[in-house]
Design an enzyme around this catalytic site. Structure first.
Site, PDB file in Angstrom:
ATOM      1  N   LEU A  77     -11.314   2.273   2.363  1.00 42.38           N
ATOM      2  CA  LEU A  77      -9.882   2.286   2.071  1.00 42.38           C
ATOM      3  C   LEU A  77      -9.200   0.992   2.505  1.00 42.38           C
ATOM      4  O   LEU A  77      -9.251   0.617   3.664  1.00 42.38           O
ATOM      5  CB  LEU A  77      -9.254   3.473   2.817  1.00 42.38           C
ATOM      6  CG  LEU A  77      -7.742   3.630   2.658  1.00 42.38           C
ATOM      7  CD1 LEU A  77      -7.372   3.890   1.219  1.00 42.38           C
ATOM      8  CD2 LEU A  77      -7.251   4.728   3.571  1.00 42.38           C
ATOM      9  N   ASP A  78      -8.552   0.320   1.580  1.00 43.76           N
ATOM     10  CA  ASP A  78      -7.769  -0.888   1.871  1.00 43.76           C
ATOM     11  C   ASP A  78      -8.597  -2.007   2.491  1.00 43.76           C
ATOM     12  O   ASP A  78      -8.072  -2.863   3.200  1.00 43.76           O
ATOM     13  CB  ASP A  78      -6.582  -0.554   2.805  1.00 43.76           C
ATOM     14  CG  ASP A  78      -5.668   0.497   2.200  1.00 43.76           C
ATOM     15  OD1 ASP A  78      -5.644   0.619   0.964  1.00 43.76           O
ATOM     16  OD2 ASP A  78      -4.990   1.187   2.966  1.00 43.76           O
TER      17      ASP A  78
END
Lengths: 275, 275, 275, 275
Positions: D218-219
């Site tokens: 994530l990210d």
């Protein structure tokens, strides 16, 4: 004349304060005011002109303010700072130059280094340099030695100008809300050691610098100023470090200007700044 | 509740105003205040909360203010604008999008173009588009036609969103202090036509955009917002134009946000802006 | 090893140059190349690694290049500069600090001031300071005296670090393409004297600084670096001057870094810069 | 003609490539080259002009390059994208406007929303909108439905324009290196949900936006573009969100411009970008 007040918010504070000033014959030049609605907290900074004969006393403001009010009238115009350094020169040199030309807004009382490489530049500006190596000392001993030297100067603020030792809660408590640090990243990204190496590994397109008050939690204190500059894939961690020096210098200079001119309130883990 | 006042400066204005509000049971949320010492001019913008039963009337403020005071209480929350365009789409499209999603702070009543290439985008957003070519008309005839269409909408502001015709003093006078323009340079550099070609020839390392009120002197009106971005030797004038569009859009959007939320005072050839 | 070439453009230049280097056993680390299509001009900067035994001679490149080629191989790594000042300290102090810590990319040979207020800071850094007042001298006499002192140091560049005297074409010709100035505005806005006063009067929302080569036309020489920072209505001309110092210092430092590391080509009134 | 190559570095690559082009009668207009010394990786992007009769074939370059070379000649000039959205309009509207005026560098094939609030704006631009609510579906079912719609358009890239659902590794694998996201913070600060609330709580003085390729973490994918803007103590999390929209829009637009014009290499978790 500068008047600074922080207190619980309630209706009529601006009216009360400006009325008290008008009654005292004091003319408001500028008034910065902020209410943190979540925290129900009121902050005001007034610059005013008073005829020579008129003085303002805290007792004239106290009755119209909530009982938790922190009032400062005419804060010390020329503060004293002690600067802590390791080996990097850029922030220190900038402070020494501004000090020398009297544009810092403070007097540098002394510099303390855990290395001696910055001794000569201090000498050139006639600033006492104390070399306290951390190598033969335990951490508590080192911090006590540093703290004792600081105390002999009774400074208003202790400035960590690329001081590369992590300070213990004990030391921080000794100079609580008086320690200002420059961190070489855009906090809260890249907390801790080697932020430029971390930044390089993450492949960021901007690097940053953050000036903040030091609290017990590493790099977690109230932020005063931040800035970023663009980098690209061609920057090594070393190149980032070089480029970063320019904004570290600029951000610390800005933070000191704000703090030393009484433009920064600290409340909880945050700053309210009237520029 | 928003209260906006501009007047000659004198001692006690803040106290007087905040006192009048307190007396009326109105609570100040924020107060921005500025004194231009050279011009001896006072500007204040107050955001306040009033109980439903309490109203503020200009007559409650008039007695405590100098007689030249310009007082605005609760300016129209939703203003109307008419947009003038030529062929370039970027500023217009940004305005149409914000209008459609109700984040512009105004309603776009109509768009007038001296070319018809932007007719379709207006139609897609159900905004009336008036095509008035300048080609068969004298300048006074053209401006009269444009002015007459504008007047049918009674807009608060006329926005020149890359409108490439120079307006005569007669036209400007008809909508005095209500015309906002975006100029594609960092004014006062590169006044007039072809600023990107001028910028390219001069070999600048930054290009800019300026949003300003239109007065009789070309590109000389009060500046509301400006921004610059870096360019380098590899940019042709065409490349600068392309890159410039991004900041033209951003700067005009910012200027409109400030003007439409009643945050801009105009005084002499200058703006006082409370952001 | 650094190789810098500027010449008329034609097909096969990159291939020719990289081929010549490959044949000489020299490995290209980075190659920056630019063609100005309007001027039909080719610019290249190569950083390369050569085994100790391999040398590159201009004669190995000459045959494959147009006859107008300007070739520089291994430009002097450590250049010499002479700095001209008046009273303002910020740019000079920044240069002196970088010089002292060997991060300037040049050696400061001497400083010349038409006032003596900056003599002491130079002394602290052991840099010769020559005080040449313009007051008892005609302009030609003053410039001759300054030029003669400069010549004794044979510097590569003359840096005007807030030198507030306008130089005549004669002086400029004497040090042609070797004079670098910092101007306290975003050129071409506010050419000439008192740019901050001009900026204040115009009511701009940004102020700027420009570093450029000095040519005969005042403030019209090739631009090396520019930067802007936001200001607002509350800034007096004096406040702009103070804020402007920070970017003047930064922009001149950047321009010097580029010039002193052989990253700037000058062609006509423009610079090509490989950062 | 555009030629893009990524391979292991070795001596003579620039010479070999430029020689092959010269031999084929192809004239180099510009050549961007970068070597990652740590990874020993070579990247080059060439813009060239070829006479109509001359073609370049991969087979003319293959022999002079390391065997791991990834060669792209004349990448598809007009790519197709599918955009995923939730409720926020700003990034989508900007993409739709650029698409409509043919300045996006791609064609928007379709928009998919897990809410239907952006259906109307798509309709106004004649772009197919697929409403796939996540509410009645399991996550795998939802992602499969979305993926199946995407596949019907065979897009070159999937753009997450404020799509507020976290994607599973399965979905990411399905469109590996083809998903671009805009995250509303300066990554790696404030990973995950509610970055503006996090930023507000931390009391930062800048907020940012980051466009990046989506990977399983994530990210954490390769960053393409980032930008920051100043905020102050007066900004609520809501104010930050509003201000942030402007840079989210700008950063995603910039990232798309770079990616869609074949200016971005991805290698490991990093991007090499030739602007």
């Amino acid at each position: 004349m500068i008047i600074i007040i922080q207190c619980r918010d309630r209706v009529g504070l601006v009216s009360g304060i400006s009325g008290a000033l008008a009654q005292a014959g004091i003319n408001i030049i500028s008034m910065d005011e902020y209410v943190d609605k979540t925290e129900n907290r009121f902050f005001v900074r007034v610059e005013a002109e008073a005829p020579a004969s008129r003085l303002l006393d805290e007792s004239q403001l106290r009755p119209i303010l909530p009982d938790d009010a922190i009032i400062t009238i005419n804060p010390l115009p020329e503060k004293k700072i002690v600067v802590l350094v390791t080996k990097e020169y850029h922030c220190l040199a900038d402070i020494l130059v501004r000090n020398y030309f009297k544009t810092l807004g403070a007097t540098v009382s002394a510099v303390i280094g855990n290395h001696d490489v910055l001794q000569d530049i201090c000498k050139r500006f006639d600033i006492p340099f104390h070399y306290i190596s951390h190598e033969q000392l335990s951490k508590p001993e080192f911090e006590e030695a540093v703290g004792d030297v600081i105390d002999t100067y009774q400074p208003d603020f202790v400035v960590l100008a690329k001081f590369m030792r992590i300070l213990s809660p004990t030391f921080v408590a000794r100079f609580i809300r008086r320690i200002i640090n420059i961190h070489h990243s855009f906090l809260p990204a890249f907390i801790g050691a080697n932020p430029y190496r971390q930044a390089h590994e993450r492949g960021v397109k901007l690097i940053g610098a953050t000036a903040h008050y030091v609290t017990n939690d590493l790099d977690e204190g109230p932020i005063i100023a931040q800035q970023t500059i663009p980098v690209h894939h061609g920057f090594t961690a070393q190149d980032m470090m070089k480029a970063g020096r320019e904004i570290e210098t600029a951000v610390l200079a800005k933070a000191l200007r704000l703090v030393l001119h009484d433009r920064v309130f600290v409340y909880k883990n945050r700053t309210v700044i009237f520029e």
